[in-house]
Enzyme design. Structure first.
Site, mmCIF file in Angstrom:
data_model
loop_
_atom_site.group_PDB
_atom_site.id
_atom_site.type_symbol
_atom_site.label_atom_id
_atom_site.label_comp_id
_atom_site.label_asym_id
_atom_site.label_seq_id
_atom_site.Cartn_x
_atom_site.Cartn_y
_atom_site.Cartn_z
ATOM 1 N N LYS A 172 0.878 -1.175 0.000
ATOM 2 C CA LYS A 172 0.000 0.000 0.000
ATOM 3 C C LYS A 172 0.912 1.220 0.000
ATOM 4 C CE LYS A 172 -2.218 3.326 2.578
ATOM 5 N NZ LYS A 172 -1.697 4.287 1.612
ATOM 6 N N GLU A 248 9.641 1.823 10.554
ATOM 7 C CA GLU A 248 10.677 2.812 10.206
ATOM 8 C C GLU A 248 9.984 4.165 10.282
ATOM 9 O OE1 GLU A 248 13.804 2.293 9.745
ATOM 10 O OE2 GLU A 248 13.808 0.110 9.619
ATOM 11 N N CYS A 282 13.724 11.154 6.249
ATOM 12 C CA CYS A 282 13.716 10.846 7.690
ATOM 13 C C CYS A 282 15.110 11.050 8.265
ATOM 14 C CB CYS A 282 13.254 9.419 7.903
ATOM 15 S SG CYS A 282 14.153 8.255 6.882
ATOM 16 N N SER A 438 22.987 5.803 4.163
ATOM 17 C CA SER A 438 22.063 4.787 3.643
ATOM 18 C C SER A 438 22.777 3.871 2.654
ATOM 19 C CB SER A 438 20.890 5.467 2.929
ATOM 20 O OG SER A 438 20.268 6.360 3.814
HETATM 21 P P1 NAP Z 1 2.536 9.130 7.001
HETATM 22 O O1 NAP Z 1 1.547 10.213 6.958
HETATM 23 O O2 NAP Z 1 2.769 8.432 8.285
HETATM 24 O O3 NAP Z 1 2.042 8.068 5.895
HETATM 25 C C1 NAP Z 1 2.788 6.916 5.615
HETATM 26 C C2 NAP Z 1 1.873 5.848 5.034
HETATM 27 O O4 NAP Z 1 0.903 5.496 6.023
HETATM 28 C C3 NAP Z 1 1.089 6.296 3.811
HETATM 29 O O5 NAP Z 1 0.983 5.196 2.936
HETATM 30 C C4 NAP Z 1 -0.261 6.660 4.385
HETATM 31 O O6 NAP Z 1 -1.312 6.488 3.488
HETATM 32 C C5 NAP Z 1 -0.395 5.623 5.478
HETATM 33 N N1 NAP Z 1 -1.327 6.012 6.539
HETATM 34 C C6 NAP Z 1 -1.577 7.244 7.031
HETATM 35 N N2 NAP Z 1 -2.462 7.166 8.038
HETATM 36 C C7 NAP Z 1 -2.778 5.867 8.176
HETATM 37 C C8 NAP Z 1 -3.618 5.142 9.053
HETATM 38 N N3 NAP Z 1 -4.342 5.749 10.009
HETATM 39 N N4 NAP Z 1 -3.694 3.816 8.928
HETATM 40 C C9 NAP Z 1 -2.985 3.193 7.984
HETATM 41 N N5 NAP Z 1 -2.158 3.801 7.115
HETATM 42 C C10 NAP Z 1 -2.050 5.128 7.216
HETATM 43 O O7 NAP Z 1 3.959 9.571 6.483
HETATM 44 P P2 NAP Z 1 4.343 10.398 5.178
HETATM 45 O O8 NAP Z 1 3.927 11.808 5.384
HETATM 46 O O9 NAP Z 1 3.890 9.677 3.955
HETATM 47 O O10 NAP Z 1 5.944 10.273 5.198
HETATM 48 C C11 NAP Z 1 6.744 11.076 5.949
HETATM 49 C C12 NAP Z 1 7.150 10.384 7.237
HETATM 50 O O11 NAP Z 1 7.795 9.150 6.946
HETATM 51 C C13 NAP Z 1 8.169 11.200 8.010
HETATM 52 O O12 NAP Z 1 7.835 11.179 9.378
HETATM 53 C C14 NAP Z 1 9.479 10.440 7.767
HETATM 54 O O13 NAP Z 1 10.455 10.620 8.748
HETATM 55 C C15 NAP Z 1 8.994 9.044 7.702
HETATM 56 N N6 NAP Z 1 9.978 8.198 7.005
HETATM 57 C C16 NAP Z 1 10.737 7.350 7.743
HETATM 58 C C17 NAP Z 1 11.704 6.571 7.124
HETATM 59 C C18 NAP Z 1 12.563 5.626 7.909
HETATM 60 O O14 NAP Z 1 13.182 4.772 7.294
HETATM 61 N N7 NAP Z 1 12.638 5.726 9.226
HETATM 62 C C19 NAP Z 1 11.892 6.668 5.737
HETATM 63 C C20 NAP Z 1 11.097 7.553 5.020
HETATM 64 C C21 NAP Z 1 10.128 8.315 5.663
HETATM 65 P P3 NAP Z 1 -2.102 7.735 2.853
HETATM 66 O O15 NAP Z 1 -1.112 8.449 2.031
HETATM 67 O O16 NAP Z 1 -3.151 7.054 2.075
HETATM 68 O O17 NAP Z 1 -2.615 8.544 4.003
#
Ligand code: NAP
Length: 474
Positions: A172, A248, A282, A438
């Site tokens: 997803k 992550e 991130c 990375s």
């Molecule tokens: P996000 O809002 O948490 O969304 C990530 C994924 O989760 C998306 O596919 C989103 O789908 C889904 N999602 C959101 N709410 C959900 C829920 N209630 N239930 C199930 N799935 C849900 O994050 P983002 O804005 O896309 O990405 C940025 C974040 O990712 C930052 O905090 C960054 O640090 C983190 N990140 C971490 C890493 C690592 O390796 N540690 C790497 C890259 C990014 P929808 O788009 O459909 O809402």
């Protein structure tokens, strides 16, 4: 090449129950409409993955390896096309996007190599009464959820180890950036992944539909990359069926420039650590901590490097800083900077959203005092707050003063001092005298509220394997 916009279930491209527009954040224009899945289609994906699991788990590791190797080769041969897709739906500049594709493909290559190297163990029990046999088996149906900031690499970093281990999957992607993930799925289709082993759904309502999937007993594993906020929700959702999770999550990386650092090298490193992906990583250096004796020189040189960046749509020739993924994300960045300035932060560059279309924000440098609110947040954009410190002990305390623990960066010309500092960092990864760590061959992941588990390296495949102990009477 054909743009994939349908769902992928049981080896077939199928129409969705609705559609979702995908925007080019550089212009605000719709570039595609992608199929969304209803409950029945999410269920069909689980069903397909569940049916395919026994055969895929038993497929010779060499064969799984060869499919992944083929996927690596296809991905490399289509790198320019995929990079353009990423740039169009995500906003990042083409050079960043191309770098992401090469990095993403490496996860297929690395896990093609790991697929045939799963270790086991055979030993005498200490009491001598039996033999201890330890083996590893694929967990089962795995739900893979990815964010928008690395639409190709976050998908391959999960699909590679899952398929190598013998798990079947449902991917997803983030709603903002599904096109790249769909192309990755198509690559696996063309590389010969059997039907049902990889499925792609974009639930119309991610919250409730993902929750439903996590409550289906056939789903045994969740691999999530995204924000800490959503990670916490999904850990709770996984609790009812005790679904294995790897997380992550967010970061708020400190970048330490100690008083003996080579300032030019530190500026170069900070530009990579802060500005790769337009600051939407991130791993992005979000708190630049600089020793007082080098602070002025560092700030002048770093501000110059930031203001020299060419801000333009990602596909424009020479573009170095593209758009954020959406105007909503861009506005979040702008609000953080405004509140930092209201709290006494001093701007050296940027700090104002430009007029006109597109989700652009300029490269922004500011000096802030300890306690400024911007230091407590993950800034997902081209904004670098600098804090001045006097002693290494103070820098370490400042660096660790966060709920996050993904990565930290240390610059010093004394390697022993840098290693001592690295050991004091409460982060899963530390970069010494470099702006990026990375690597598919290294274990990527965080501590504290930055996550659980590791992706890549030798550890990555184990997120998709159960350990089984067999006690043998001899
Ligand atoms: P996000 O809002 O948490 O969304 C990530 C994924 O989760 C998306 O596919 C989103 O789908 C889904 N999602 C959101 N709410 C959900 C829920 N209630 N239930 C199930 N799935 C849900 O994050 P983002 O804005 O896309 O990405 C940025 C974040 O990712 C930052 O905090 C960054 O640090 C983190 N990140 C971490 C890493 C690592 O390796 N540690 C790497 C890259 C990014 P929808 O788009 O459909 O809402």
């Amino acid at each position: 090449m054909e743009l994939k916009t349908d769902l992928y279930i049981d080896g077939q491209w199928v129409k969705g129950s609705g559609t979702l527009p995908v925007y080019d954040p550089s212009t605000g224009e719709v570039i595609a409409n992608v199929a969304t899945a209803d409950d029945a289609q999410c269920d069909a994906a689980i069903d397909a993955a569940h049916r395919a699991f026994p055969a895929w788990a038993k497929t010779a590791p060499r064969l799984r390896s060869e499919i992944l190797r083929k996927a690596f080769e296809i991905m490399i041969s289509e790198a320019d096309y995929i990079a353009e897709l990423i740039s169009r739906e995500n906003g990042k500049v083409f050079s960043d996007a191309k770098g992401e594709v090469l990095y993403a493909a490496e996860f297929f290559r690395w896990f093609a190599e790991e697929a045939v190297r799963t270790p086991g163990d055979f030993r005498h029990s200490p009491s001598g009464d039996k033999r201890i046999l330890v083996t590893h088996q694929p967990i089962g149906v795995s739900l893979l959820i990815t964010p928008w900031n690395f639409p190709a690499a976050m998908a391959t970093r999960k699909l590679g180890p899952a398929l190598a281990a013998g798990c079947t999957t449902i991917l997803k992607a983030a709603s903002e950036t599904p096109l790249t993930a769909l192309h990755v799925v198509d690559i696996l289709h063309r590389a010969g992944v059997p039907k049902g082993v990889v499925n792609f759904v974009l639930p119309a309502k991610s919250g409730p539909q993902v929750s439903k999937m996590l409550h289906d007993p056939r789903v045994r594993n969740l691999s999530f990359t995204g924000s800490t906020e959503v990670g916490r929700i999904l850990i709770r959702e996984s609790a009812d069926n005790v679904v294995r999770t790897s997380m992550e999550l967010g970061g708020n990386a400190p970048f330490l420039v100690l008083d003996d650092a080579n300032v030019d090298e530190a500026v170069k490193g900070a530009m990579v650590a802060k500005m790769r992906n337009g600051g939407a990583a991130c791993t992005a250096a979000n708190r630049i901590l600089v020793a007082r004796n080098v602070a002025e020189e560092f700030t002048i040189k770093f501000t110059k490097a930031m203001t020299d960046l060419k801000v333009a749509p990602g596909m424009d020739a020479g573009a170095q800083l593209g758009a954020s993924v959406s105007v909503k994300e861009r506005n979040k960045i702008a609000e953080l900077v405004d509140s930092a300035v209201s709290a006494g932060g001093k701007l050296h560059s940027g700090g104002k959203s430009p007029d006109g279309p597109g989700a652009f924000y300029p490269a922004t440098v500011l000096t802030v005092e300890k306690g400024n609110p911007i230091l407590g947040c993950e800034v997902f954009g081209p904004v670098a707050p600098i804090v001045i410190f006097d002693t290494d002990a103070e820098a370490i305390t400042l660096a660790n003063d966060t709920e996050y623990g993904l990565i930290s960066y240390v610059y010093s010309s004394d390697l022993a001092r840098a290693i001592r500092t690295a050991e004091a960092m409460e982060t899963g990864m530390v970069a010494i005298n470099r702006g990026v760590v990375s690597d598919p061959a290294a274990p990527f992941g965080g501590v504290k509220q930055s996550g659980l588990g590791r992706e890549g390296g030798f550890a990555g495949i184990h997120e998709f394997l159960e350990t089984k102990y067999i006690g043998v009477e001899i």
